[in-house]
Design an enzyme around this catalytic site. Structure first.
Site, PDB file in Angstrom:
ATOM      1  N   HIS A   6       0.833  -1.202   0.000  1.00 23.17           N
ATOM      2  CA  HIS A   6       0.000   0.000   0.000  1.00 23.17           C
ATOM      3  C   HIS A   6       0.866   1.250   0.000  1.00 23.17           C
ATOM      4  CE1 HIS A   6      -2.899   2.810   2.298  1.00 23.17           C
ATOM      5  NE2 HIS A   6      -3.344   2.692   1.052  1.00 23.17           N
ATOM      6  N   ASP A  35      -1.029   6.371  -5.650  1.00 22.52           N
ATOM      7  CA  ASP A  35      -2.075   7.360  -5.931  1.00 22.52           C
ATOM      8  C   ASP A  35      -1.520   8.439  -6.843  1.00 22.52           C
ATOM      9  OD1 ASP A  35      -3.942   6.458  -3.549  1.00 22.52           O
ATOM     10  OD2 ASP A  35      -1.945   6.738  -2.705  1.00 22.52           O
TER      11      ASP A  35
END
Length: 221
Positions: A6, A35
């Site tokens: 992550h 992201d």
């Protein structure tokens, strides 16, 4: 089952940095999740928040008000282009689009790499909580694997995932049930569970039979 870091190895190294991605792979990750937003000069940059306040020391303001060079110099914020150049070609990448304006440039970057390198569409998933972004991505490049992100309504998520012919449903692991996973698998939808960090939760999610786990601590998976 895929092991996905992550924002890299967020539990150990500053998130969404090349160092964090390197650490994730050293810790046994099959892939990374990151992201993206758009910088002032129109580059797709790898950062989670709309502002730099949380992740860049001694800086504040909206990401879109900084150039990509400034973001790199101030806080080691890489461009997606830099990450794709660096990414080992046998690894998986989940690109979560946070800013709708980043959708088209992200698709163009992916297209460029799949045409001009040995990075394959099968190793890339584009995800977003904003399903309108996913519609844009799918329309621009139907070959793109879509991951539908959700943290609440599983039924609506399932229906949309089928409608858009998604590759995966990326679900807050606390929402998962055996029934939902079975239904998803029957409809050829993978289940990617996020963000699973404690040993107990990891065991729970593994026993459910998910296809991928996204964790801050990829060495625990």
């Amino acid at each position: 089952m895929l092991k996905i870091g992550h924002r890299g190895a967020k539990g150990y190294v500053a998130e969404n940095t090349i160092d964090s991605f390197k650490e994730a792979f050293l810790l046994g990750a099959d892939g990374i999740e990151l992201d993206v937003q758009l910088s002032e000069d129109g580059e797709v940059v790898v950062i989670h928040d709309k502002t730099v306040d949380r992740t860049i020391a001694n800086a504040s303001g909206v990401v879109r008000h900084f150039t990509s060079d400034e973001l790199w110099r101030l806080g080691d914020v890489p461009t997606l282009n830099k990450v794709l150049h660096w990414l080992p070609r046998n690894k998986f990448i989940n690109i979560e689009i946070k800013d709708k304006k980043a959708a088209h440039p992200t698709v163009l970057l992916i297209d460029n790499f799949t045409l001009n390198s040995d990075l394959l569409y099968k190793n890339i998933v584009v995800s977003s909580f904003d399903w309108e972004i996913l519609k844009v991505v799918s329309a621009l490049e139907p070959m793109t694997k879509i991951g539908v992100l959700t943290e609440d309504n599983l039924e609506a998520t399932f229906d949309f995932a089928k409608e858009i012919k998604a590759f995966s449903v990326n679900v807050d692991y606390k929402l998962l049930t055996p029934e939902f996973i079975e239904k998803s698998h029957q409809n050829k939808l993978q289940i990617h569970a996020w963000t699973v960090n404690s040993p107990e939760d990891i065991t729970f999610v593994k026993n459910l039979g998910v296809d991928a786990i996204i964790s801050d601590f990829p060495d625990r998976l």
